[in-house]
Write a protein that holds these residues in place. Sequence first.
Motif, PDB file in Angstrom:
ATOM      1  N   ASP A   1       0.830  -1.214   0.000  1.00 24.10           N
ATOM      2  CA  ASP A   1       0.000   0.000   0.000  1.00 24.10           C
ATOM      3  C   ASP A   1       0.864   1.263   0.000  1.00 24.10           C
ATOM      4  N   ALA A   2       2.010   1.180   0.662  1.00 24.95           N
ATOM      5  CA  ALA A   2       2.883   2.357   0.781  1.00 24.95           C
ATOM      6  C   ALA A   2       3.551   2.730  -0.540  1.00 24.95           C
ATOM      7  N   SER A   3       3.382   1.883  -1.547  1.00 23.65           N
ATOM      8  CA  SER A   3       4.037   2.162  -2.835  1.00 23.65           C
ATOM      9  C   SER A   3       3.379   3.298  -3.602  1.00 23.65           C
ATOM     10  N   PHE A   4       2.154   3.622  -3.267  1.00 26.30           N
ATOM     11  CA  PHE A   4       1.410   4.612  -4.059  1.00 26.30           C
ATOM     12  C   PHE A   4       2.222   5.890  -4.222  1.00 26.30           C
ATOM     13  N   GLY A   5       2.412   6.300  -5.486  1.00 34.25           N
ATOM     14  CA  GLY A   5       3.126   7.540  -5.773  1.00 34.25           C
ATOM     15  C   GLY A   5       4.630   7.370  -5.877  1.00 34.25           C
ATOM     16  N   ARG A   6       5.140   6.241  -5.429  1.00 31.81           N
ATOM     17  CA  ARG A   6       6.582   6.018  -5.484  1.00 31.81           C
ATOM     18  C   ARG A   6       7.017   5.743  -6.924  1.00 31.81           C
ATOM     19  N   GLU A   7       8.240   6.101  -7.251  1.00 28.97           N
ATOM     20  CA  GLU A   7       8.760   5.866  -8.596  1.00 28.97           C
ATOM     21  C   GLU A   7       9.243   4.426  -8.728  1.00 28.97           C
ATOM     22  N   ILE A   8       8.867   3.780  -9.813  1.00 25.74           N
ATOM     23  CA  ILE A   8       9.368   2.441 -10.114  1.00 25.74           C
ATOM     24  C   ILE A   8      10.031   2.505 -11.486  1.00 25.74           C
ATOM     25  N   LYS A   9      11.310   2.177 -11.506  1.00 23.83           N
ATOM     26  CA  LYS A   9      12.090   2.257 -12.749  1.00 23.83           C
ATOM     27  C   LYS A   9      12.478   0.851 -13.170  1.00 23.83           C
ATOM     28  N   LEU A  10      12.170   0.488 -14.392  1.00 19.72           N
ATOM     29  CA  LEU A  10      12.573  -0.815 -14.923  1.00 19.72           C
ATOM     30  C   LEU A  10      13.892  -0.652 -15.654  1.00 19.72           C
ATOM     31  N   ASN A  11      14.714  -1.683 -15.631  1.00 20.05           N
ATOM     32  CA  ASN A  11      16.072  -1.556 -16.192  1.00 20.05           C
ATOM     33  C   ASN A  11      16.171  -2.055 -17.630  1.00 20.05           C
ATOM     34  N   TRP A  12      15.126  -1.798 -18.422  1.00 22.90           N
ATOM     35  CA  TRP A  12      15.186  -2.188 -19.830  1.00 22.90           C
ATOM     36  C   TRP A  12      16.231  -1.373 -20.569  1.00 22.90           C
ATOM     37  N   THR A  13      16.344  -0.112 -20.193  1.00 23.99           N
ATOM     38  CA  THR A  13      17.376   0.768 -20.749  1.00 23.99           C
ATOM     39  C   THR A  13      17.966   1.543 -19.580  1.00 23.99           C
TER      40      THR A  13
ATOM     41  N   THR B   1      17.604   4.490 -18.954  1.00 24.92           N
ATOM     42  CA  THR B   1      16.684   5.515 -18.461  1.00 24.92           C
ATOM     43  C   THR B   1      15.288   4.988 -18.145  1.00 24.92           C
ATOM     44  N   GLY B   2      15.130   3.690 -18.131  1.00 28.49           N
ATOM     45  CA  GLY B   2      13.811   3.207 -17.729  1.00 28.49           C
ATOM     46  C   GLY B   2      13.185   2.239 -18.696  1.00 28.49           C
ATOM     47  N   PRO B   3      11.865   2.204 -18.770  1.00 31.17           N
ATOM     48  CA  PRO B   3      10.891   3.239 -18.424  1.00 31.17           C
ATOM     49  C   PRO B   3      10.731   3.465 -16.915  1.00 31.17           C
ATOM     50  N   VAL B   4      10.228   4.651 -16.588  1.00 28.85           N
ATOM     51  CA  VAL B   4       9.965   5.038 -15.205  1.00 28.85           C
ATOM     52  C   VAL B   4       8.458   5.203 -15.048  1.00 28.85           C
ATOM     53  N   PHE B   5       7.930   4.616 -14.008  1.00 29.26           N
ATOM     54  CA  PHE B   5       6.498   4.699 -13.720  1.00 29.26           C
ATOM     55  C   PHE B   5       6.285   5.233 -12.305  1.00 29.26           C
ATOM     56  N   THR B   6       5.094   5.736 -12.047  1.00 28.99           N
ATOM     57  CA  THR B   6       4.628   5.754 -10.667  1.00 28.99           C
ATOM     58  C   THR B   6       4.224   4.316 -10.352  1.00 28.99           C
ATOM     59  N   ALA B   7       4.145   3.973  -9.079  1.00 33.27           N
ATOM     60  CA  ALA B   7       3.769   2.601  -8.709  1.00 33.27           C
ATOM     61  C   ALA B   7       2.413   2.245  -9.297  1.00 33.27           C
ATOM     62  N   GLN B   8       1.482   3.170  -9.245  1.00 33.26           N
ATOM     63  CA  GLN B   8       0.140   2.863  -9.754  1.00 33.26           C
ATOM     64  C   GLN B   8       0.136   2.758 -11.284  1.00 33.26           C
ATOM     65  N   GLY B   9       0.967   3.556 -11.952  1.00 33.91           N
ATOM     66  CA  GLY B   9       1.087   3.442 -13.402  1.00 33.91           C
ATOM     67  C   GLY B   9       1.721   2.115 -13.788  1.00 33.91           C
ATOM     68  N   TYR B  10       2.703   1.719 -13.017  1.00 33.02           N
ATOM     69  CA  TYR B  10       3.358   0.422 -13.247  1.00 33.02           C
ATOM     70  C   TYR B  10       2.344  -0.712 -13.133  1.00 33.02           C
ATOM     71  N   LEU B  11       1.479  -0.638 -12.139  1.00 34.14           N
ATOM     72  CA  LEU B  11       0.479  -1.695 -11.953  1.00 34.14           C
ATOM     73  C   LEU B  11      -0.555  -1.692 -13.085  1.00 34.14           C
ATOM     74  N   LEU B  12      -1.073  -0.508 -13.406  1.00 29.71           N
ATOM     75  CA  LEU B  12      -2.224  -0.441 -14.310  1.00 29.71           C
ATOM     76  C   LEU B  12      -1.841  -0.434 -15.787  1.00 29.71           C
TER      77      LEU B  12
ATOM     78  N   THR C   1       5.606   6.957 -22.795  1.00 30.49           N
ATOM     79  CA  THR C   1       6.197   8.225 -23.161  1.00 30.49           C
ATOM     80  C   THR C   1       6.253   9.194 -21.977  1.00 30.49           C
ATOM     81  N   HIS C   2       5.657   8.792 -20.880  1.00 32.33           N
ATOM     82  CA  HIS C   2       5.686   9.670 -19.715  1.00 32.33           C
ATOM     83  C   HIS C   2       5.495   8.791 -18.479  1.00 32.33           C
ATOM     84  N   GLN C   3       5.604   9.372 -17.332  1.00 31.73           N
ATOM     85  CA  GLN C   3       5.371   8.643 -16.068  1.00 31.73           C
ATOM     86  C   GLN C   3       3.905   8.337 -15.930  1.00 31.73           C
ATOM     87  N   GLU C   4       3.536   7.149 -16.353  1.00 30.32           N
ATOM     88  CA  GLU C   4       2.100   6.814 -16.306  1.00 30.32           C
ATOM     89  C   GLU C   4       1.701   6.432 -14.887  1.00 30.32           C
TER      90      GLU C   4
END
Lengths: 172, 172
Positions: free
Chosen positions: A109-121, A123-134, B169-172
Amino acid sequence: MTMTMSELSVPVLVRGLTVLGALLDKGEAHAAAAGVAPEALLSARLAPDMLPLSAQVQSACDTAKLAIQRLGGVTGPVFANDETTFAQLRQRIAATIAYMESVDTAAIDASFGREIKLNWTATGPVFTAQGYLLSFTLPNFFFHVTTAYDILRHQGVSIGKSDYLGAYTHQE
Amino acid sequence: MTMTMSELSVPVLVRGLTVLGALLDKGEAHAAAAGVAPEALLSARLAPDMLPLSAQVQSACDTAKLAIQRLGGVTGPVFANDETTFAQLRQRIAATIAYMESVDTAAIDASFGREIKLNWTATGPVFTAQGYLLSFTLPNFFFHVTTAYDILRHQGVSIGKSDYLGAYTHQE
């Protein structure tokens, strides 16, 4: 009137993996009844450069596991992706479900709003935790569960949409 | 630190349909380049008793539309499911997205906890609004988007997982 990150992830992923396990049961029964070698079904694929059934199951499990691991900010089990039988894939699913249910929901639950960066490159991609989930985890997770279903259907296994959707035995 | 019902539904469904539209674009280009009749691709399926590509697109659109309609407690457009060309399916996707984005997000948000009953049988199934979204709508929606992808791959269209996952393309 809102939902937490753990409510949005763990039960959805557990439910999907449970459905996937039931699809595998029907696949295994089909192979036995039709005299098809189980390994032939597990290595079936929809295109030469797509992953076979066994790898679709492994990928569904890893997509689910990694989501809970990243959201919860915790470590998780590492699997060798060496399953070659229906029984081993069922065990993989069970272990993944057990892991997801073991993680502290407050940490997820505490992940909400936290940045999650995947190491595909770099520079990311970088998501918010909720963007990463959805916008990553759920589409990717259902991709692998559905493609497992599609491979089984393509191989003639007698399953239908209700097997994919699963049972609604209570007010979910 | 939580998410509302509209945040959990509209952008996820819009994103999925946008991806589906881009997959259709690649399918249409493939048909033209390979000298395949567009209608042959649109009627392709993975098993004799599965829906063809065109119906997978229609089903994805209706799953999305009906979710927003039911959650928002509003009426929605009715489509005849008579699309027979790539252009018509793109128009169906565009109309579905436009509808979803037109519904008042406050009405969707107010669905939390409300009962949603589907008329498959006299007794349902019955869901809470959030259960309907998470354990029915999203799995079903991604089923149809993924199966459209799987049909295209099976037909030799040159698409890959990144086409399904879409651009970040952005922080989703």
